[in-house]
Design a protein around this motif. Structure first.
Motif, PDB file in Angstrom:
ATOM      1  N   ARG A 185      -8.543   3.097  -2.538  1.00  0.00           N
ATOM      2  CA  ARG A 185      -7.742   3.415  -2.057  1.00  0.00           C
ATOM      3  C   ARG A 185      -7.170   1.971  -1.417  1.00  0.00           C
ATOM      4  N   THR A 186      -7.916   1.281  -0.888  1.00  0.00           N
ATOM      5  CA  THR A 186      -7.713  -0.297  -0.682  1.00  0.00           C
ATOM      6  C   THR A 186      -6.222  -0.764  -1.018  1.00  0.00           C
ATOM      7  N   GLY A 187      -6.184  -0.984  -2.071  1.00  0.00           N
ATOM      8  CA  GLY A 187      -4.621  -1.210  -2.911  1.00  0.00           C
ATOM      9  C   GLY A 187      -3.093  -0.346  -2.318  1.00  0.00           C
ATOM     10  N   TRP A 188      -3.377   0.951  -2.193  1.00  0.00           N
ATOM     11  CA  TRP A 188      -2.013   1.648  -2.171  1.00  0.00           C
ATOM     12  C   TRP A 188      -2.030   1.660  -0.357  1.00  0.00           C
ATOM     13  N   GLU A 189      -2.768   1.637   0.297  1.00  0.00           N
ATOM     14  CA  GLU A 189      -3.078   1.608   1.862  1.00  0.00           C
ATOM     15  C   GLU A 189      -2.495   0.093   2.265  1.00  0.00           C
ATOM     16  N   ARG A 190      -2.301  -0.727   1.198  1.00  0.00           N
ATOM     17  CA  ARG A 190      -2.417  -2.312   2.031  1.00  0.00           C
ATOM     18  C   ARG A 190      -0.812  -1.933   1.673  1.00  0.00           C
ATOM     19  N   THR A 191       0.242  -1.751   0.483  1.00  0.00           N
ATOM     20  CA  THR A 191       1.337  -1.575   0.114  1.00  0.00           C
ATOM     21  C   THR A 191       2.777  -0.090   0.599  1.00  0.00           C
ATOM     22  N   GLU A 192       1.343   0.607   1.485  1.00  0.00           N
ATOM     23  CA  GLU A 192       2.575   1.774   2.395  1.00  0.00           C
ATOM     24  C   GLU A 192       3.672   1.221   3.141  1.00  0.00           C
ATOM     25  N   PRO A 193       3.456  -0.359   4.272  1.00  0.00           N
ATOM     26  CA  PRO A 193       4.948  -0.341   4.366  1.00  0.00           C
ATOM     27  C   PRO A 193       6.254   0.021   3.480  1.00  0.00           C
ATOM     28  N   VAL A 194       6.196   0.171   2.209  1.00  0.00           N
ATOM     29  CA  VAL A 194       7.026   0.409   1.216  1.00  0.00           C
ATOM     30  C   VAL A 194       6.711   1.515   0.412  1.00  0.00           C
ATOM     31  N   ALA A 195       5.958   2.707   0.476  1.00  0.00           N
ATOM     32  CA  ALA A 195       5.549   3.242  -0.429  1.00  0.00           C
ATOM     33  C   ALA A 195       6.568   4.269  -0.456  1.00  0.00           C
ATOM     34  N   GLU A 196       7.765   4.426   0.307  1.00  0.00           N
ATOM     35  CA  GLU A 196       8.960   5.474   0.521  1.00  0.00           C
ATOM     36  C   GLU A 196       9.806   4.776  -0.963  1.00  0.00           C
ATOM     37  N   SER A 197       9.478   3.405  -1.540  1.00  0.00           N
ATOM     38  CA  SER A 197       9.960   2.464  -2.487  1.00  0.00           C
ATOM     39  C   SER A 197       9.831   2.787  -4.128  1.00  0.00           C
ATOM     40  N   PHE A 198       8.539   3.770  -3.299  1.00  0.00           N
ATOM     41  CA  PHE A 198       7.939   4.690  -5.411  1.00  0.00           C
ATOM     42  C   PHE A 198       8.260   5.426  -5.687  1.00  0.00           C
ATOM     43  N   GLY A 199       8.762   6.409  -5.136  1.00  0.00           N
ATOM     44  CA  GLY A 199       9.784   7.874  -5.443  1.00  0.00           C
ATOM     45  C   GLY A 199       8.712   8.718  -5.131  1.00  0.00           C
ATOM     46  N   VAL A 277      -0.893   5.606  11.540  1.00  0.00           N
ATOM     47  CA  VAL A 277      -1.941   5.192  11.968  1.00  0.00           C
ATOM     48  C   VAL A 277      -2.495   6.037  13.347  1.00  0.00           C
ATOM     49  N   ALA A 278      -1.168   5.545  14.262  1.00  0.00           N
ATOM     50  CA  ALA A 278      -1.381   6.419  15.678  1.00  0.00           C
ATOM     51  C   ALA A 278      -1.505   8.228  15.569  1.00  0.00           C
ATOM     52  N   THR A 292     -13.798   8.386   6.431  1.00  0.00           N
ATOM     53  CA  THR A 292     -13.809   6.770   5.833  1.00  0.00           C
ATOM     54  C   THR A 292     -11.952   6.088   5.906  1.00  0.00           C
ATOM     55  N   ASP A 293     -12.074   6.821   7.193  1.00  0.00           N
ATOM     56  CA  ASP A 293     -10.063   6.177   8.535  1.00  0.00           C
ATOM     57  C   ASP A 293     -10.267   5.248   8.652  1.00  0.00           C
ATOM     58  N   LEU A 294     -11.495   4.447   9.194  1.00  0.00           N
ATOM     59  CA  LEU A 294     -11.466   3.510   9.730  1.00  0.00           C
ATOM     60  C   LEU A 294     -10.801   2.054   8.125  1.00  0.00           C
ATOM     61  N   ALA A 295     -11.347   2.676   6.836  1.00  0.00           N
ATOM     62  CA  ALA A 295     -10.867   1.745   5.588  1.00  0.00           C
ATOM     63  C   ALA A 295      -9.482   1.683   5.669  1.00  0.00           C
ATOM     64  N   ASP A 296      -9.345   2.836   5.331  1.00  0.00           N
ATOM     65  CA  ASP A 296      -7.395   2.413   5.676  1.00  0.00           C
ATOM     66  C   ASP A 296      -6.845   2.699   6.709  1.00  0.00           C
ATOM     67  N   GLN A 298      -7.730  -0.357   8.415  1.00  0.00           N
ATOM     68  CA  GLN A 298      -7.509  -1.754   8.059  1.00  0.00           C
ATOM     69  C   GLN A 298      -6.740  -2.436   6.945  1.00  0.00           C
ATOM     70  N   ALA A 299      -7.019  -1.700   6.009  1.00  0.00           N
ATOM     71  CA  ALA A 299      -5.991  -1.719   4.607  1.00  0.00           C
ATOM     72  C   ALA A 299      -4.576  -1.632   5.117  1.00  0.00           C
ATOM     73  N   ASN A 300      -4.475  -0.389   6.084  1.00  0.00           N
ATOM     74  CA  ASN A 300      -2.227  -0.498   7.011  1.00  0.00           C
ATOM     75  C   ASN A 300      -2.640  -1.713   7.727  1.00  0.00           C
ATOM     76  N   VAL A 301      -3.324  -1.898   8.177  1.00  0.00           N
ATOM     77  CA  VAL A 301      -2.920  -3.805   9.108  1.00  0.00           C
ATOM     78  C   VAL A 301      -2.776  -4.576   8.081  1.00  0.00           C
ATOM     79  N   GLU A 302      -3.550  -4.514   7.050  1.00  0.00           N
ATOM     80  CA  GLU A 302      -3.322  -5.798   6.036  1.00  0.00           C
ATOM     81  C   GLU A 302      -1.861  -5.914   6.086  1.00  0.00           C
ATOM     82  N   GLY A 303      -1.767  -4.436   5.382  1.00  0.00           N
ATOM     83  CA  GLY A 303      -0.098  -4.671   5.086  1.00  0.00           C
ATOM     84  C   GLY A 303       1.239  -4.481   5.340  1.00  0.00           C
ATOM     85  N   ALA A 304       0.321  -4.134   6.802  1.00  0.00           N
ATOM     86  CA  ALA A 304       1.733  -3.910   8.018  1.00  0.00           C
ATOM     87  C   ALA A 304       2.241  -5.609   8.261  1.00  0.00           C
TER      88      ALA A 304
END
Length: 382
Positions: A185-199, A277-278, A292-296, A298-304
Protein backbone atom coordinates in the motif's frame (compact mmCIF):
# COMPACT_ATOMS: atom_id res chain seq x y z
CA UNK A 1 -13.96 13.98 -1.59
CA UNK A 2 -14.46 10.25 -2.11
CA UNK A 3 -16.38 8.19 0.45
CA UNK A 4 -13.03 6.88 1.60
CA UNK A 5 -12.33 10.24 3.16
CA UNK A 6 -15.51 10.54 5.25
CA UNK A 7 -15.39 9.60 8.91
CA UNK A 8 -18.92 8.60 9.82
CA UNK A 9 -18.51 5.61 12.12
CA UNK A 10 -20.85 6.23 15.04
CA UNK A 11 -18.41 5.10 17.68
CA UNK A 12 -15.85 7.61 16.46
CA UNK A 13 -18.13 10.49 15.59
CA UNK A 14 -17.46 12.53 18.71
CA UNK A 15 -13.68 12.35 18.24
CA UNK A 16 -13.92 13.03 14.53
CA UNK A 17 -16.12 16.10 15.02
CA UNK A 18 -13.84 17.40 17.77
CA UNK A 19 -10.79 17.07 15.56
CA UNK A 20 -12.66 18.55 12.63
CA UNK A 21 -13.76 21.51 14.69
CA UNK A 22 -10.20 22.20 15.81
CA UNK A 23 -9.00 21.99 12.22
CA UNK A 24 -11.88 24.17 11.04
CA UNK A 25 -11.22 26.82 13.65
CA UNK A 26 -7.57 26.91 12.68
CA UNK A 27 -8.42 26.96 9.01
CA UNK A 28 -10.00 30.37 9.12
CA UNK A 29 -9.73 32.84 6.30
CA UNK A 30 -6.38 34.37 5.58
CA UNK A 31 -5.77 38.03 4.83
CA UNK A 32 -7.01 37.65 1.26
CA UNK A 33 -10.29 36.03 2.24
CA UNK A 34 -13.36 38.23 2.15
CA UNK A 35 -11.92 40.16 -0.80
CA UNK A 36 -14.07 41.22 -3.72
CA UNK A 37 -12.46 38.52 -5.84
CA UNK A 38 -13.51 35.63 -3.61
CA UNK A 39 -16.65 33.56 -4.10
CA UNK A 40 -18.45 33.59 -0.76
CA UNK A 41 -20.10 30.26 0.11
CA UNK A 42 -22.57 30.21 2.99
CA UNK A 43 -23.33 26.62 3.90
CA UNK A 44 -26.21 25.66 6.17
CA UNK A 45 -27.99 22.39 6.92
CA UNK A 46 -30.42 23.04 4.07
CA UNK A 47 -28.77 25.50 1.68
CA UNK A 48 -25.59 26.30 -0.22
CA UNK A 49 -25.54 30.01 -1.09
CA UNK A 50 -22.86 31.42 -3.40
CA UNK A 51 -22.14 35.10 -3.97
CA UNK A 52 -21.18 34.69 -7.62
CA UNK A 53 -22.20 32.34 -10.40
CA UNK A 54 -19.51 33.51 -12.84
CA UNK A 55 -15.79 34.00 -12.23
CA UNK A 56 -12.74 34.38 -14.48
CA UNK A 57 -10.55 31.36 -15.15
CA UNK A 58 -7.31 30.94 -13.27
CA UNK A 59 -6.93 31.44 -9.53
CA UNK A 60 -10.33 31.01 -7.87
CA UNK A 61 -10.86 31.48 -4.12
CA UNK A 62 -13.85 30.13 -2.22
CA UNK A 63 -14.50 31.89 1.10
CA UNK A 64 -16.62 29.38 3.06
CA UNK A 65 -18.71 29.87 6.21
CA UNK A 66 -20.53 26.95 7.80
CA UNK A 67 -23.62 28.52 9.35
CA UNK A 68 -25.33 25.20 9.98
CA UNK A 69 -25.34 22.77 12.91
CA UNK A 70 -23.55 19.94 11.08
CA UNK A 71 -19.96 19.50 9.97
CA UNK A 72 -19.92 20.06 6.22
CA UNK A 73 -17.83 19.63 3.08
CA UNK A 74 -17.60 21.87 0.03
CA UNK A 75 -16.69 20.53 -3.40
CA UNK A 76 -16.23 21.97 -6.87
CA UNK A 77 -17.33 19.41 -9.46
CA UNK A 78 -16.63 19.36 -13.19
CA UNK A 79 -18.20 17.22 -15.89
CA UNK A 80 -19.22 13.77 -14.71
CA UNK A 81 -18.79 14.84 -11.08
CA UNK A 82 -15.04 15.02 -11.51
CA UNK A 83 -13.65 16.55 -8.32
CA UNK A 84 -11.81 19.77 -9.14
CA UNK A 85 -11.13 20.81 -5.56
CA UNK A 86 -12.69 20.31 -2.12
CA UNK A 87 -12.48 21.01 1.57
CA UNK A 88 -13.80 18.62 4.22
CA UNK A 89 -14.48 18.77 7.94
CA UNK A 90 -15.68 22.36 8.15
CA UNK A 91 -17.16 22.45 11.64
CA UNK A 92 -20.34 24.29 12.63
CA UNK A 93 -19.69 28.00 13.06
CA UNK A 94 -16.26 27.84 11.46
CA UNK A 95 -14.78 29.14 8.23
CA UNK A 96 -12.39 27.87 5.58
CA UNK A 97 -10.92 28.92 2.26
CA UNK A 98 -10.13 27.00 -0.89
CA UNK A 99 -7.59 28.31 -3.41
CA UNK A 100 -7.62 26.49 -6.74
CA UNK A 101 -6.59 26.83 -10.36
CA UNK A 102 -9.72 26.30 -12.48
CA UNK A 103 -10.01 26.32 -16.26
CA UNK A 104 -12.88 27.86 -18.22
CA UNK A 105 -16.01 25.74 -18.21
CA UNK A 106 -19.19 24.82 -16.34
CA UNK A 107 -18.97 23.58 -12.76
CA UNK A 108 -21.05 22.95 -9.66
CA UNK A 109 -20.29 24.00 -6.09
CA UNK A 110 -21.70 21.43 -3.66
CA UNK A 111 -22.18 21.79 0.11
CA UNK A 112 -22.59 18.50 2.00
CA UNK A 113 -24.07 18.99 5.47
CA UNK A 114 -23.22 15.97 7.58
CA UNK A 115 -20.57 15.06 4.96
CA UNK A 116 -22.96 12.66 3.19
CA UNK A 117 -24.85 12.45 -0.07
CA UNK A 118 -24.48 14.30 -3.36
CA UNK A 119 -24.74 17.69 -1.71
CA UNK A 120 -26.76 20.84 -2.23
CA UNK A 121 -25.48 22.23 -5.52
CA UNK A 122 -25.14 25.56 -7.25
CA UNK A 123 -24.03 25.99 -10.86
CA UNK A 124 -21.08 28.26 -11.57
CA UNK A 125 -19.43 29.29 -14.83
CA UNK A 126 -15.71 29.92 -15.16
CA UNK A 127 -15.07 32.23 -18.10
CA UNK A 128 -12.19 33.39 -20.25
CA UNK A 129 -9.06 31.77 -21.56
CA UNK A 130 -7.06 31.67 -18.36
CA UNK A 131 -6.07 28.16 -17.44
CA UNK A 132 -3.61 28.28 -14.59
CA UNK A 133 -2.44 31.63 -13.31
CA UNK A 134 -0.02 29.85 -11.02
CA UNK A 135 1.67 28.36 -14.04
CA UNK A 136 3.02 31.82 -14.85
CA UNK A 137 5.81 30.94 -12.43
CA UNK A 138 7.89 28.25 -14.16
CA UNK A 139 8.96 26.93 -10.77
CA UNK A 140 5.39 25.81 -10.13
CA UNK A 141 5.19 24.08 -13.49
CA UNK A 142 8.44 22.35 -12.57
CA UNK A 143 6.96 21.31 -9.20
CA UNK A 144 3.97 19.74 -10.93
CA UNK A 145 6.23 17.86 -13.35
CA UNK A 146 8.37 16.65 -10.46
CA UNK A 147 5.37 15.46 -8.46
CA UNK A 148 4.02 13.63 -11.48
CA UNK A 149 7.39 11.91 -11.81
CA UNK A 150 7.27 11.05 -8.10
CA UNK A 151 3.77 9.59 -8.47
CA UNK A 152 4.92 7.52 -11.44
CA UNK A 153 7.86 6.18 -9.46
CA UNK A 154 5.54 5.22 -6.62
CA UNK A 155 3.19 3.40 -8.99
CA UNK A 156 6.04 1.60 -10.72
CA UNK A 157 7.29 0.40 -7.33
CA UNK A 158 3.81 -0.54 -6.14
CA UNK A 159 3.02 -2.95 -8.96
CA UNK A 160 5.63 -5.61 -8.08
CA UNK A 161 4.77 -5.21 -4.38
CA UNK A 162 1.06 -5.75 -4.96
CA UNK A 163 1.78 -8.60 -7.37
CA UNK A 164 3.72 -10.35 -4.59
CA UNK A 165 0.81 -9.72 -2.19
CA UNK A 166 -1.65 -11.12 -4.75
CA UNK A 167 0.58 -14.13 -5.41
CA UNK A 168 0.55 -15.03 -1.71
CA UNK A 169 -3.24 -14.83 -1.68
CA UNK A 170 -3.56 -16.99 -4.77
CA UNK A 171 -1.22 -19.52 -3.14
CA UNK A 172 -3.50 -19.61 -0.10
CA UNK A 173 -0.71 -18.41 2.20
CA UNK A 174 -2.53 -16.24 4.75
CA UNK A 175 0.50 -15.41 6.89
CA UNK A 176 2.68 -14.41 3.95
CA UNK A 177 -0.11 -12.26 2.52
CA UNK A 178 -0.45 -10.54 5.90
CA UNK A 179 3.27 -9.81 5.96
CA UNK A 180 3.08 -8.18 2.51
CA UNK A 181 -0.13 -6.19 2.98
CA UNK A 182 1.22 -2.92 4.42
CA UNK A 183 4.15 -2.67 2.01
CA UNK A 184 1.85 -3.18 -0.97
CA UNK A 185 0.00 0.00 0.00
CA UNK A 186 2.93 2.37 0.54
CA UNK A 187 3.24 3.79 -2.97
CA UNK A 188 -0.47 4.44 -3.27
CA UNK A 189 -0.63 6.09 0.15
CA UNK A 190 2.25 8.41 -0.77
CA UNK A 191 0.39 9.71 -3.83
CA UNK A 192 -2.90 10.36 -2.06
CA UNK A 193 -2.52 14.17 -2.16
CA UNK A 194 -3.52 13.87 -5.83
CA UNK A 195 -5.60 10.66 -5.62
CA UNK A 196 -8.68 12.38 -7.02
CA UNK A 197 -6.75 12.96 -10.26
CA UNK A 198 -6.85 9.22 -10.93
CA UNK A 199 -10.61 8.85 -11.33
CA UNK A 200 -12.21 5.70 -9.93
CA UNK A 201 -8.97 4.01 -8.87
CA UNK A 202 -9.41 5.12 -5.26
CA UNK A 203 -12.93 3.71 -4.67
CA UNK A 204 -11.98 0.49 -6.42
CA UNK A 205 -8.83 -0.13 -4.40
CA UNK A 206 -9.00 1.70 -1.06
CA UNK A 207 -12.60 1.86 0.18
CA UNK A 208 -13.65 0.50 3.56
CA UNK A 209 -16.75 -1.67 3.88
CA UNK A 210 -18.90 1.01 5.53
CA UNK A 211 -18.02 3.53 2.81
CA UNK A 212 -19.07 1.48 -0.24
CA UNK A 213 -21.60 3.40 -2.31
CA UNK A 214 -25.06 1.86 -2.76
CA UNK A 215 -25.12 -0.54 -5.68
CA UNK A 216 -21.33 -0.81 -5.84
CA UNK A 217 -19.31 -3.95 -5.15
CA UNK A 218 -16.74 -3.81 -2.36
CA UNK A 219 -13.29 -4.48 -3.80
CA UNK A 220 -9.68 -3.65 -3.04
CA UNK A 221 -7.20 -3.81 -0.21
CA UNK A 222 -9.61 -3.49 2.70
CA UNK A 223 -11.86 -6.35 1.62
CA UNK A 224 -8.78 -8.55 1.39
CA UNK A 225 -7.60 -7.17 4.73
CA UNK A 226 -10.85 -8.32 6.35
CA UNK A 227 -10.56 -11.77 4.78
CA UNK A 228 -6.99 -12.20 6.01
CA UNK A 229 -7.33 -10.89 9.57
CA UNK A 230 -11.00 -11.14 10.55
CA UNK A 231 -12.00 -14.24 8.58
CA UNK A 232 -8.56 -15.89 8.37
CA UNK A 233 -9.46 -17.48 5.07
CA UNK A 234 -8.65 -17.33 1.39
CA UNK A 235 -11.19 -18.61 -1.10
CA UNK A 236 -11.87 -18.25 -4.80
CA UNK A 237 -13.44 -14.83 -4.27
CA UNK A 238 -10.32 -13.52 -2.56
CA UNK A 239 -8.13 -14.85 -5.35
CA UNK A 240 -10.25 -13.05 -7.93
CA UNK A 241 -10.14 -9.88 -5.86
CA UNK A 242 -6.36 -10.10 -5.69
CA UNK A 243 -6.15 -10.20 -9.49
CA UNK A 244 -8.58 -7.30 -9.75
CA UNK A 245 -6.51 -5.24 -7.29
CA UNK A 246 -3.42 -5.73 -9.46
CA UNK A 247 -5.33 -4.75 -12.60
CA UNK A 248 -6.88 -1.67 -10.98
CA UNK A 249 -3.48 -0.49 -9.81
CA UNK A 250 -1.99 -1.05 -13.25
CA UNK A 251 -4.78 1.22 -14.50
CA UNK A 252 -3.59 3.83 -11.98
CA UNK A 253 -0.04 3.40 -13.26
CA UNK A 254 -1.22 4.18 -16.81
CA UNK A 255 -3.28 7.21 -15.81
CA UNK A 256 -0.50 9.19 -14.14
CA UNK A 257 1.09 10.72 -17.28
CA UNK A 258 -2.21 12.39 -18.27
CA UNK A 259 -3.67 13.04 -14.80
CA UNK A 260 -4.69 16.64 -14.16
CA UNK A 261 -2.34 17.91 -11.45
CA UNK A 262 -1.76 21.55 -10.52
CA UNK A 263 0.26 23.37 -7.91
CA UNK A 264 -2.89 24.16 -5.94
CA UNK A 265 -4.22 20.60 -6.19
CA UNK A 266 -0.93 19.41 -4.71
CA UNK A 267 -1.18 21.89 -1.85
CA UNK A 268 -4.89 21.37 -1.21
CA UNK A 269 -4.50 17.62 -1.54
CA UNK A 270 -1.76 17.55 1.06
CA UNK A 271 -4.04 19.44 3.47
CA UNK A 272 -7.00 17.13 2.77
CA UNK A 273 -4.82 14.09 3.27
CA UNK A 274 -3.80 15.32 6.71
CA UNK A 275 -7.51 15.80 7.48
CA UNK A 276 -8.04 12.17 6.49
CA UNK A 277 -5.23 11.12 8.80
CA UNK A 278 -6.91 13.06 11.62
CA UNK A 279 -10.32 11.49 11.07
CA UNK A 280 -9.37 7.96 9.98
CA UNK A 281 -5.80 6.95 10.65
CA UNK A 282 -5.61 8.49 14.12
CA UNK A 283 -8.74 6.69 15.26
CA UNK A 284 -7.69 3.32 13.82
CA UNK A 285 -10.62 3.25 11.42
CA UNK A 286 -8.61 2.90 8.20
CA UNK A 287 -6.84 -0.43 8.84
CA UNK A 288 -9.21 -1.73 11.48
CA UNK A 289 -8.36 -5.42 11.00
CA UNK A 290 -4.61 -5.36 10.35
CA UNK A 291 -3.79 -2.40 12.63
CA UNK A 292 -1.16 -1.28 10.12
CA UNK A 293 -2.38 2.33 10.35
CA UNK A 294 1.02 3.78 11.21
CA UNK A 295 2.52 2.48 7.96
CA UNK A 296 -0.22 4.30 6.03
CA UNK A 297 0.26 7.35 8.22
CA UNK A 298 3.98 7.44 7.47
CA UNK A 299 3.40 7.15 3.73
CA UNK A 300 0.73 9.87 3.83
CA UNK A 301 3.03 12.27 5.65
CA UNK A 302 5.84 11.50 3.18
CA UNK A 303 3.53 12.22 0.23
CA UNK A 304 2.28 15.46 1.74
CA UNK A 305 5.81 16.54 2.61
CA UNK A 306 6.99 15.78 -0.93
CA UNK A 307 4.28 18.07 -2.31
CA UNK A 308 5.33 20.82 0.09
CA UNK A 309 9.06 20.43 -0.60
CA UNK A 310 8.45 20.82 -4.32
CA UNK A 311 6.35 23.94 -3.77
CA UNK A 312 8.67 25.31 -1.09
CA UNK A 313 10.89 27.52 -3.33
CA UNK A 314 7.85 29.61 -4.22
CA UNK A 315 6.15 29.39 -0.82
CA UNK A 316 9.32 30.37 1.06
CA UNK A 317 9.80 33.41 -1.15
CA UNK A 318 6.22 34.63 -0.76
CA UNK A 319 5.66 33.62 2.88
CA UNK A 320 8.94 32.77 4.60
CA UNK A 321 7.35 32.42 8.05
CA UNK A 322 4.86 29.87 6.74
CA UNK A 323 7.70 27.89 5.21
CA UNK A 324 9.64 27.90 8.49
CA UNK A 325 6.56 26.71 10.37
CA UNK A 326 5.92 23.90 7.90
CA UNK A 327 9.54 22.77 8.08
CA UNK A 328 9.27 22.58 11.85
CA UNK A 329 5.88 20.82 11.92
CA UNK A 330 6.87 18.19 9.35
CA UNK A 331 10.06 17.49 11.31
CA UNK A 332 8.05 17.10 14.52
CA UNK A 333 5.58 14.63 13.07
CA UNK A 334 8.33 12.60 11.42
CA UNK A 335 10.16 12.42 14.76
CA UNK A 336 6.96 11.22 16.43
CA UNK A 337 6.46 8.48 13.86
CA UNK A 338 10.08 7.37 14.19
CA UNK A 339 9.41 6.36 17.82
CA UNK A 340 7.09 3.61 16.60
CA UNK A 341 9.27 2.22 13.82
CA UNK A 342 10.76 -1.20 14.46
CA UNK A 343 14.22 -2.47 13.53
CA UNK A 344 12.77 -4.42 10.57
CA UNK A 345 11.16 -1.28 9.14
CA UNK A 346 7.62 -2.14 10.22
CA UNK A 347 5.60 -0.12 12.70
CA UNK A 348 4.08 -0.92 16.06
CA UNK A 349 0.63 -2.45 15.67
CA UNK A 350 -1.82 0.38 16.15
CA UNK A 351 -3.95 -1.54 18.64
CA UNK A 352 -0.90 -1.32 20.94
CA UNK A 353 -0.88 2.49 20.79
CA UNK A 354 -2.64 3.90 23.86
CA UNK A 355 -5.33 6.58 23.66
CA UNK A 356 -3.03 9.16 25.21
CA UNK A 357 -0.45 8.48 22.52
CA UNK A 358 -3.13 8.75 19.85
CA UNK A 359 -4.04 12.14 21.27
CA UNK A 360 -0.41 13.18 20.84
CA UNK A 361 -0.62 12.14 17.19
CA UNK A 362 -3.89 14.04 16.80
CA UNK A 363 -2.34 17.21 18.22
CA UNK A 364 0.66 16.88 15.91
CA UNK A 365 -1.53 16.38 12.83
CA UNK A 366 -3.71 19.38 13.66
CA UNK A 367 -0.61 21.48 14.37
CA UNK A 368 0.66 20.65 10.88
CA UNK A 369 -2.73 20.95 9.21
CA UNK A 370 -3.27 24.59 10.20
CA UNK A 371 -0.24 26.06 8.36
CA UNK A 372 -0.60 23.52 5.56
CA UNK A 373 -4.07 24.96 4.84
CA UNK A 374 -2.33 28.21 3.83
CA UNK A 375 0.08 26.67 1.32
CA UNK A 376 -2.16 26.90 -1.75
CA UNK A 377 -2.80 30.61 -1.17
CA UNK A 378 0.90 31.21 -0.68
CA UNK A 379 1.97 29.64 -3.96
CA UNK A 380 -0.55 31.61 -6.04
CA UNK A 381 -0.11 34.93 -4.21
CA UNK A 382 0.87 37.82 -6.45
Amino acid sequence: MSARRRSTAAALLTLAVAIATLAGCADKKDDKAGSADAVTVNATDSACEVSKTSVPAGHVMLDISNKGSKTTEVYVYGDGDKIITERENIGPGTKATIDAEIKAGSYEIACKPGMVGDGIRQKITVTGEGGASAAADPRLAGAVDAYRKYAQEQADTTIPAVEAFAAAIKAGDVEKAKSLYAASRTGWERTEPVAESFGDVDPKTDTREDKVEAGKEWTGWHKLEKSLWADAKIGDDEKKLADQLVNDLKDWQKKIPSAEITATSMANGAKELLDEVATNKITGEEDRYSHTDLADFQANVEGAQKAYELLKPVAAEKDPELSKTLDSEFAAIQALLAKYKQADGTFTSYDKVAQAERKTFSDAVNSLGEPLSKLAAAVVAK
